[in-house]
Design a protein around this motif. Sequence first.
Motif, mmCIF file in Angstrom:
data_model
loop_
_atom_site.group_PDB
_atom_site.id
_atom_site.type_symbol
_atom_site.label_atom_id
_atom_site.label_comp_id
_atom_site.label_asym_id
_atom_site.label_seq_id
_atom_site.Cartn_x
_atom_site.Cartn_y
_atom_site.Cartn_z
ATOM 1 N N ALA A 227 3.293 -1.394 -3.537
ATOM 2 C CA ALA A 227 2.663 -2.164 -2.447
ATOM 3 C C ALA A 227 2.545 -1.291 -1.200
ATOM 4 O O ALA A 227 1.533 -1.323 -0.494
ATOM 5 C CB ALA A 227 3.482 -3.414 -2.155
ATOM 6 N N LYS A 228 3.581 -0.487 -0.942
ATOM 7 C CA LYS A 228 3.578 0.401 0.238
ATOM 8 C C LYS A 228 2.430 1.406 0.141
ATOM 9 O O LYS A 228 1.707 1.653 1.101
ATOM 10 C CB LYS A 228 4.911 1.158 0.289
ATOM 11 N N GLU A 229 2.292 1.986 -1.044
ATOM 12 C CA GLU A 229 1.241 2.981 -1.276
ATOM 13 C C GLU A 229 -0.147 2.345 -1.097
ATOM 14 O O GLU A 229 -1.046 2.936 -0.490
ATOM 15 C CB GLU A 229 1.405 3.517 -2.710
ATOM 16 N N ALA A 230 -0.291 1.114 -1.616
ATOM 17 C CA ALA A 230 -1.582 0.415 -1.492
ATOM 18 C C ALA A 230 -1.874 0.122 -0.022
ATOM 19 O O ALA A 230 -2.990 0.322 0.455
ATOM 20 C CB ALA A 230 -1.548 -0.879 -2.296
ATOM 21 N N LYS A 231 -0.853 -0.317 0.703
ATOM 22 C CA LYS A 231 -1.036 -0.666 2.123
ATOM 23 C C LYS A 231 -1.501 0.560 2.907
ATOM 24 O O LYS A 231 -2.389 0.462 3.755
ATOM 25 C CB LYS A 231 0.280 -1.226 2.673
ATOM 26 N N LYS A 232 -0.900 1.722 2.572
ATOM 27 C CA LYS A 232 -1.287 2.967 3.256
ATOM 28 C C LYS A 232 -2.791 3.222 3.059
ATOM 29 O O LYS A 232 -3.498 3.567 3.987
ATOM 30 C CB LYS A 232 -0.500 4.139 2.638
ATOM 31 N N ALA A 233 -3.238 3.023 1.808
ATOM 32 C CA ALA A 233 -4.649 3.267 1.495
ATOM 33 C C ALA A 233 -5.548 2.263 2.232
ATOM 34 O O ALA A 233 -6.591 2.631 2.778
ATOM 35 C CB ALA A 233 -4.882 3.171 -0.010
ATOM 36 N N PHE A 234 -5.136 0.982 2.262
ATOM 37 C CA PHE A 234 -5.971 -0.025 2.944
ATOM 38 C C PHE A 234 -6.032 0.255 4.448
ATOM 39 O O PHE A 234 -7.088 0.100 5.071
ATOM 40 C CB PHE A 234 -5.443 -1.448 2.686
ATOM 41 N N ASP A 235 -4.883 0.691 5.023
ATOM 42 C CA ASP A 235 -4.864 1.025 6.461
ATOM 43 C C ASP A 235 -5.873 2.145 6.739
ATOM 44 O O ASP A 235 -6.633 2.075 7.701
ATOM 45 C CB ASP A 235 -3.461 1.505 6.899
ATOM 46 N N LYS A 236 -5.863 3.154 5.850
ATOM 47 C CA LYS A 236 -6.752 4.307 6.039
ATOM 48 C C LYS A 236 -8.225 3.881 5.983
ATOM 49 O O LYS A 236 -9.068 4.420 6.684
ATOM 50 C CB LYS A 236 -6.452 5.326 4.931
#
Length: 475
Positions: A227-236
């Motif tokens: 989830a953390k990795e996905a959130k990083k991508a969505f933020d970007k």
Amino acid sequence: MSKQFDVIVIGAGPGGYIAAIRAAQLGMQVACIDEWKNDNGGPAPGGTCTNVGCIPSKALLQSSEHFEHATKHFAEHGISTGKVTMDVATMIGRKDTVVKQNNDGILYLFKKNKVSFFHGRGAFSKAVEGGYEIKVEGAASETLVGKQVIVATGSNARALPGVAFDEVNVLSNDGALRVGAVPKKLGVIGSGVIGLEMGSVWRRLGADVTILEGLPTFLGAVDEQIAKEAKKAFDKQGLKIELGVKIGDIKSAKKGVSIAYTNAKGEAQTLQVDKLIVSIGRVPNTIGLNTEAVGLQLDERGAIVVDADCKTNLPGVWAVGDVVRGPMLAHKAEEEGVAVAERIAGQHGHVNFNTIPWVIYTSPEIAWVGRTEQQLKADGVKYKAGTFPFLANGRARALGDTTGMVKFLADAATDEILGVHIVGPMASELISEAVVAMEFKASAEDIARICHAHPSLSEATKEAALAVDKRTLNF
Ligand code: FAD
Ligand code: NAI
């Protein structure tokens, strides 16, 4: 005169139409009733999934992904285009064509399997000797009698109290799939599966998207690391996600929607948007089914109460899919539909609830099966974890999409795979290998020893399995 059937299925979503086909394959006389209407008032079997769910959302995700590739990534490949534009009407028209192909496909399958289809609303009327009488109200009224009844009436979008869906400004999944033009500002309440998928569609097309989520954690059901990795991508990508908010007054007017809320710090905020999608979960649907006539038991959420075999409190009445407990997923509904048809035929229908895969079709895609690391900790299970990043996978580099990883969780003593979690390109397809492995109670080493084609994304799966014993070869 009533028409007699061995099995009557109410609802032709993935749970119902698949149950009807399987029952017919097993030699039973089957009726399937569904009330969904297309724009011309004709039948549109396939339920939420086909009409306003899985299929149309994936069609729009595909179109919007092409648009994003053309505008942001073609240049990396040396491809130049003129100004790229998006004709939303054409995109929505294509989506509608895809939906219709699926509706027509189901009508064809009913004919092929000799399932009698009735277009209209089905309702229990009474219990009769050896079965149940079901009334169908549609273009014509019919009375059917079935020895067995399978209820597969699905679910509806949950509305915020006092905020009705008008499907113009305040949208459920239905309205979110047929917005006529890209909104400048789009608000979404709920950063669950629909919020992320539909938010991604309209962000890719140029909308400024803000998602307001009540819980303090992002995708709480997903493995935390993933989830953390996905959130990083969505933020970007610029998908704004605010966690831990409390929604206040929502006012909808001609010029848009204003949402008052308190943020995680307790500060009062207002978000002004052109359109608002409310995606805060779904509620089981038994509207118009007249369950009281026969005493069909519902729980406090309105779901039909069933046991592990999908048997209700009434003899000969079964229920499957979104209208019962468990994850609201099309493939879960289908599995239950098949299992119930087989049980009616005296066979041993079976659904393994521990190996139902989940997929979120964002970019990067998120997919998983089995338990998360936080669940294993809570269950006191000793485990080993192995991860492999797509950054170190040749095919991912060639594709130009190296976000994310594959993660394996295996029993510390036996090496049995307990969970596989993927965030990255084509996670939706890669997860199948993990499902098969878990069905066969494979160990991480089993996957590590299997030859995977090179170059392929599936090599990341093998490498993550190798990582469980700290012996990755390419990282
Ligand atoms: P439904 O598909 O809801 O079908 C029920 C049918 O019964 C409907 O056609 C309804 O008209 C009919 N009906 C109801 N009452 C009556 C009555 N009294 N008489 C006659 N007919 C009646 N799941 C996935 O697995 N993958 C995805 O990618 C995915 N994407 C989704 C995207 C969105 C936007 C949404 C909203 C959902 C998505 N889902 C997805 C969930 C999936 O759509 C549901 O889990 C699935 O449709 C449930 O199937 P079902 O057969 O139980 O019910
Ligand atoms: P969801 O359960 O996935 O997410 C709802 C989100 O809304 C949660 O994060 C929840 O905490 C939040 N929420 C609830 N009440 C809130 C409030 N008052 N204020 C702010 N946030 C609030 O539900 P969603 O996205 O509506 O989808 C419904 C279901 O449809 C999914 O659970 C899934 O079963 C199915 N679905 C599956 C898809 C797939 O398989 N790819 C795609 C889309 C839907």
